[in-house]
Motif scaffolding. Structure first.
Motif, short mmCIF file in Angstrom:
data_model
loop_
_atom_site.label_atom_id
_atom_site.label_comp_id
_atom_site.label_asym_id
_atom_site.label_seq_id
_atom_site.Cartn_x
_atom_site.Cartn_y
_atom_site.Cartn_z
N LEU A 228 14.76 4.69 -3.54
CA LEU A 228 14.55 3.59 -2.04
C LEU A 228 15.87 2.23 -1.23
CD1 LEU A 228 11.53 2.47 -3.31
CD2 LEU A 228 11.77 3.74 -1.64
N PRO A 231 17.55 5.10 1.15
CA PRO A 231 16.61 6.84 1.26
C PRO A 231 17.13 7.52 2.45
CG PRO A 231 15.51 4.71 2.39
CD PRO A 231 16.98 4.06 2.13
N GLY A 309 10.44 5.73 -6.28
CA GLY A 309 9.89 4.25 -5.93
C GLY A 309 8.19 4.47 -6.63
N ARG A 347 7.40 1.45 4.64
CA ARG A 347 9.41 2.34 4.12
C ARG A 347 10.07 2.46 4.86
NH1 ARG A 347 8.19 6.14 -0.81
NH2 ARG A 347 7.78 5.87 -2.81
N GLU A 355 10.09 -0.84 0.09
CA GLU A 355 9.15 -0.25 -1.20
C GLU A 355 7.70 -1.44 -0.42
OE1 GLU A 355 7.37 2.15 -1.41
OE2 GLU A 355 7.62 2.11 -3.94
#
Lengths: 390, 451
Positions: A228, A231, A309, A347, A355
């Protein structure tokens, strides 16, 4: 067997009202009913009862969490071994995992169950099984290096403020395990995010220069970042299989898609958790994931959102909590979809939080009664109309 | 049947001890009891004293609120004892039966020539009015009210319930008479519901002057409340009446023979019943009269009715007015080592997939009365509606009852349910909540506040 029963019967009076240890009545009762299904008979209403009870239901969730827990223990050791360039064998890896994860469990259960026992005693209730599951979940959703005293405070907060003040399991508004995590997240953000907290031993090495295995330091090029943190397709495409297997840094139990799916199969098969919530949450995540992909908020195809995640762990084990989720069947579809959709929205469009699963579930916990309210109102109106026509 | 109603939800309880279809014994009445507690909300007025002679059909009790509602003795004999409980609450009037039964003669009547008022008067006089149950609330029907319709369930799905075709064999004519009579008390007609799977197999499908419905489904599809819910739901302010086939037979006999004859075939059932079969008996029959059906040295529970909704009457108890079933169960006051933690519990049934009894769908279980756990708050939320084939939200209804919130109870359907309809919810509940008691308390509150 009868010997054990005799022993329990012999010490029982000590723990009853007026007995020497009467103040431990609920505690004794909890252990006794753990060992023996009690001899209570139905007093009124149905004379026979199904042999399923909450202990059985809860133990199914605990069992469903076992694959994720075992994998988590292994992965903690594995990540450490990679970070410090140790080339450990299987048993070394597991041993390190145990050293790191076991204390989390001990603290989680000691503090959580301790409070449950005390409050049951104060209120004169039987001890509810709910914490067996919460206590199992909590170590799996925190970074492995979280200081134990912080965990203890967070658990105490979640159990007292999140559950007991509402009247215990069944009355709470928010999922207690997630509340623990939220408490840690907002009180001690430095321990809950960044690139160094997800791998066991890294923080200690950086702060004190001490490693678990003397003489070793972090390898060059250690990143420790979870998917994350960056990403992008360029970063994650090569890691896709690692993400599915779970050999990546992250909270203890959240990384392995396969282990979580094993648990999901058990939960759906036994009917303990709602498949509707799981499916709709995945749909919600995919929908927003692909929407973000289409409008250019991310270059990751939507399905990546599922394997990164805590999405899947949250979907399978946290969003489906029967107490805090929506109670109506239609409501479950809406609730699940919004959990998934909100998590991915956070996100993709909120730069502050990489997250969003935890906040999405807690927010939807809050709104679940509202969803139910409208589902029921609609259903009642529809019925009233039908009756009028008939 | 074009408009068959399929009910997907429900559960047939796999309990052993079904009664074989033969009459093992004709119980000669010894002491029988008239129990005001068989009727919800009844405040009884005693009409006899100990030592009085009565005939079958002599009034024993009256309803204090509307004193033309009478309760009559099922047998001829002498009033032996008036049993009272706490605060002198009247529990039983025990009547020692004569050897030869004599009946009050109410006169043979031709229903076709009678008016609604005459039919009412006959039923009230002979003590068969209380056979009519009013919904909502499940109380004795109010003679002043004209109900929307009258509902009868012609099949049972309750565990081990008496088979209506066997238990009421030969009563077709009486039931027809009763249907004709009751049809005059309402404009909505007499609705009879059949099991679609046994529609042509039951002689009752030839009944005339009725509106027929068929249902397919597991228990509680045979509950009249569930059927009403699907045929014509009860709205606020409406009343409907329900009556059982058993009571229809008695009502028909009253018109056809002029006698209050409530003799019936009673199914003696349950895992602890020895050679379960039928007996011929009167309501109010002492459980002791069927002593050869059980081993009295064991710790047993004697239930008048079925194991989900019946009343625990005890060893010295009596059969209820509406019941034609006795269930004998073992008291489950034993500890079970690690019961919930055993992977498999072969000897026990669970509708939950957390056990494996779904692998043996044909197996019957010797259930006992153990609670199998401790009481908890509502946690699991989807188990209840799976066994309730009604478009209701059971948990919301129950919570409204617990909160004494009348508006919400109305909204969630308190008018449409009785305890029996939610009995399965109580059976499957992993939180071991006394759901039927919550409904009882809810209905009591409604009666207090609304009537």
């Amino acid at each position: 067997m009868s010997g054990l029963r005799n022993f329990v019967d012999k010490i029982k009076p000590t723990f009853e009202k007026g007995g020497k240890l009467g103040f431990l009545h609920s505690t004794f009762d909890a252990f006794e009913t753990f060992l023996f299904v009690p001899d209570t008979v139905t007093r009124r209403g149905t004379h026979v009862r199904d042999c399923v009870d909450l202990k059985r239901v809860m133990i199914m969730v605990v069992l469903a969490l076992v694959p994720a827990m075992l994998f988590g223990i292994w992965n903690v050791g594995y990540q450490h071994s990679i970070a410090f360039g140790l080339d450990w064998g299987f048993w070394n890896i597991v041993l390190y995992g145990l050293v790191k994860v076991l204390p989390l469990y001990i603290v989680s259960y000691l503090v959580g169950l301790g409070i449950e026992f005390i409050s049951a005693q104060i209120q004169g209730h039987e001890v509810n099984e709910g914490y067996l599951v919460s206590g199992m979940l909590i170590p799996l959703i925190v970074p492995v290096d979280v200081p134990l005293w912080m965990l203890a405070i967070a658990v105490a907060f979640a159990v007292i403020i999140g559950k007991e003040v509402f009247g215990g399991t069944g009355m709470n508004i928010w999922n207690p395990a997630l509340l623990t995590r939220a408490f840690l997240f907002f009180s001690y953000p430095s321990k809950m995010s960044g690139d160094t907290v997800w791998t066991g031993g890294v923080e200690r090495w950086m702060n004190e220069g001490v490693a678990y295995q003397a003489g070793n330091g972090l390898v060059d090029g250690f990143s420790g970042a979870t998917p994350l943190a960056d990403p992008t397709l360029a970063n994650l495409q090569p890691k896709l299989w690692d993400m599915i297997l779970g050999t990546i840094p992250g909270s203890v139990g959240e990384t392995s898609v396969i282990a979580i799916l094993l648990g999901a199969i058990l939960l759906i098969w036994t009917g303990v958790a709602s498949w509707k919530i799981m499916v709709s949450s995945v749909l919600g995540g995919l929908a927003i994931g692909y929407l973000g992909y289409a409008v250019g908020a991310t270059d990751l195809p939507g399905y990546y959102q599922l394997v990164m995640g805590g999405f899947l762990f949250g979907t399978v084990f946290m969003a489906t909590d029967p107490v805090t989720s929506a109670q109506t069947e239609t409501g479950k579809w809406i609730y699940g979809f919004l959990v998934g959709a909100l998590a991915v929205t956070v996100r993709l469009w909120n730069p502050g939080y990489p997250e969003g699963m935890m906040l999405a579930i807690l927010l939807m916990n809050t709104f679940a009664p509202l969803i139910d309210h409208y589902v029921i109102e609609t259903s009642l109106k529809r019925r009233a109309k039908k009756v009028k026509i008939a | 049947m074009s408009n068959n109603i399929y009910l997907k939800k429900g559960l047939d309880l796999p309990i052993c001890g079904e009664a074989a279809q033969n009459t093992r014994k004709v119980v000669a009445p010894d002491v029988v009891a008239v129990k005001p507690t068989d009727f919800r909300g009844l405040v009884p007025k005693l009409l006899v004293r100990e030592g009085d002679k009565v005939l079958a059909g002599t009034p024993v009790l009256a309803d204090k609120m509307s004193q033309n509602i009478l309760f009559t003795s099922p047998v001829s004999g002498t009033v032996a004892e008036v049993v009272r409980g706490e605060k002198r609450k009247l529990l039983e009037v025990r009547i020692k039966a004569d050897e030869k039964q004599e009946y009050v003669d109410f006169g043979v009547k031709k229903v076709a020539d009678m008016s609604a008022e005459q039919i009412k008067a006959t039923l009230l006089e002979a003590g068969l009015w209380p056979a009519l149950v009013q919904r909502p609330y499940g109380i004795i029907a109010n003679p002043e009210v004209k109900p929307k319709a009258i509902f009868v369930s012609a099949f049972t799905t309750a565990p081990l319930a008496a088979n209506p075709e066997f238990a009421l064999n030969g009563e077709e004519k009486n039931i027809q008479t009763a249907v004709n009579a009751l049809g005059k008390l309402t404009d909505g007609g007499v609705h009879i519901s059949f099991n679609s799977e046994n529609y042509s197999g039951t002689p009752f499908h030839r009944l005339e002057n009725v509106i027929q419905h068929t249902f397919t489904g597991k228990h509680p599809a045979g509950n009249v409340g569930v059927q009403i819910h699907h045929i014509s739901p009860i709205r606020k302010g409406e009343t409907v009446w329900t009556v059982s086939l058993l009571m229809l037979a008695a009502i028909g006999k009253l018109f056809n023979t002029g006698r209050y004859d409530v003799r019936r075939k009673v199914a003696v059932t349950g895992p602890k019943a020895i050679k379960p079969a039928y007996v011929e008996a009167y309501p109010g029959m002492a459980i002791k009269d069927i002593q050869d059906f059980y081993d009295a040295s064991e710790n047993l529970r004697y239930v008048s009715g079925d194991c989900l909704t019946g009343e625990n009457v005890g060893k010295d108890g009596f059969l209820g007015f509406f019941d034609n079933q006795v269930t004998i169960l073992e008291e489950g006051d034993k500890y079970e080592l690690l019961g919930w933690a055993k992977p498999v519990r072969c000897s026990q049934f669970s509708s939950s997939r957390t056990y494996f009894s779904w692998l043996t769908p044909k197996k019957k279980y010797a259930m006992d009365t153990n609670l199998h756990g401790g009481p908890r708050a509502f946690v699991v939320n989807d188990v209840y509606s799976k066994v309730l084939p009604m478009d209701l939200y059971p948990v919301h209804l129950l919570k409204a009852c617990l909160a004494n919130d009348i508006d919400k109870m109305e909204k969630f359907g308190i008018y449409e349910v009785l305890e029996e309809d939610l009995a399965l919810c109580e059976y499957v509940d992993p939180s071991k909540i006394y759901i039927q008691q919550i409904i009882t308390d809810g209905i009591a509150l409604m009666l207090k506040e609304m009537c």
